[in-house]
Motif scaffolding. Structure first.
Motif, PDB file in Angstrom:
ATOM      1  N   LYS A   7       0.694  -1.068   0.333  1.00  0.00           N
ATOM      2  CA  LYS A   7       0.254   0.262  -0.322  1.00  0.00           C
ATOM      3  C   LYS A   7       0.818   1.321   0.081  1.00  0.00           C
ATOM      4  O   LYS A   7       0.442   2.175  -0.239  1.00  0.00           O
ATOM      5  N   HIS A  12      -0.607   6.022  -4.128  1.00  0.00           N
ATOM      6  CA  HIS A  12      -1.547   6.647  -4.027  1.00  0.00           C
ATOM      7  C   HIS A  12      -1.074   6.935  -1.928  1.00  0.00           C
ATOM      8  O   HIS A  12      -0.751   6.064  -1.404  1.00  0.00           O
ATOM      9  N   GLN A  26      -5.274   2.342   1.919  1.00  0.00           N
ATOM     10  CA  GLN A  26      -4.156   3.175   1.127  1.00  0.00           C
ATOM     11  C   GLN A  26      -3.179   3.226   1.183  1.00  0.00           C
ATOM     12  O   GLN A  26      -2.368   3.493   1.639  1.00  0.00           O
TER      13      GLN A  26
END
Length: 277
Positions: A7, A12, A26
């Protein structure tokens, strides 16, 4: 899956650009109750790195509750995944003012490691009780190919560099060369221990040279004195020989007889002078 390590490199930065929240799943999320927390990424090969930006997770607008978890972290860049602490140490922070950290670290490496810990022998101030690595995104900036440097990665590394830092200092050399610009052979760049082992034995040689120098000076002085004595003796012998020759010649010498004059006006006119030598 929520909180997985990937992640932090998925592109992101968080649920909202201004709010790096893990609500949108995220960001990474480490296990609770741990004394150490380690996150590492492999960028594929050894590359010149300029800086790393870390976006840490926040729970609210100002991110205050998560800054205590970020407190005490260290960042490393290394060529191997194991023993990353032997690589380049880039930063270590306790007082966290912002959940986004821009860390300059000009070095070439392959593995970027975010490490946090809570040691029992250290007193932490304003830090969470346990170590965490709740990272929303880690961005690595540098050159995507070896042998280049500069802002646009258009300046080639000097000489026989495999790769170099932003100052043009070679970090790895080709053909067994060494030195800041890979222009020195291995024999000219011995390690410190080798230099000590193969260094010139001044402690032995210098005293020997000094003693030898004194000996040479003394010997030259003796030779000079003896030569002067010999020359003086030769001069005396020469002078004595000349004197003896003079005496010998004087003994055998003949002179003209100086005739006497008749003595006029004297009663003893017939008296004669002696022959003068």
């Amino acid at each position: 899956m929520s909180g997985e390590a990937g992640k932090a490199v998925d592109g992101h930065r968080g649920f909202l650009s201004e709010n790096q929240s893990d609500v949108g799943y995220q960001c990474t999320k480490s296990a609770d109750g741990r004394k150490t927390a380690t996150w590492q990424v492999d960028i594929g090969q050894i590359l010149p790195v300029h800086h790393v930006i870390i976006y840490y997770s926040t729970s609210d607008r100002d991110g205050s509750s998560f800054r205590s978890q970020m407190c005490g972290f260290s960042l490393y860049i290394s060529n191997t995944s194991k023993n990353f602490e032997d690589g380049k140490f880039c930063d270590h922070a306790y007082k966290i003012k912002d959940s986004t950290k821009n860390i300059s670290c000009t070095v070439s490496g392959r593995y970027i490691t975010y490490y946090n810990e809570r040691r029992s022998d250290h007193r932490y101030s304003n830090c969470s009780t346990f170590a965490h690595n709740d990272l929303c995104e880690v961005e690595v900036y540098g050159c995507s190919h070896l042998g280049a440097l500069g802002v646009n990665c258009t300046v080639p590394c000097p000489g026989y560099c495999d790769y170099c830092d932003e100052n043009g200092t070679c970090l790895s050399c080709k053909n067994g060369l060494d030195g800041h610009f890979c222009n020195m052979s291995e024999l000219n760049t011995l390690g410190h221990s080798d230099r000590i082992r193969y260094s010139f034995p001044f402690s032995i040689v210098v005293p020997v040279v000094l003693v030898s120098s004194v000996g040479i000076v003394v010997l030259l002085s003796v030779v000079i004195i003896q030569r002067k004595t010999i020359l003086k003796q030769r001069k005396q012998d020469t002078d004595r020989e000349k004197y003896n020759n003079f005496i010998s010649q004087a003994d055998n010498a003949t002179y003209d007889t100086i005739l006497k004059r008749d003595s006029y006006g004297y009663e003893e006119a017939e008296e004669r002078y002696q022959t003068v030598l």
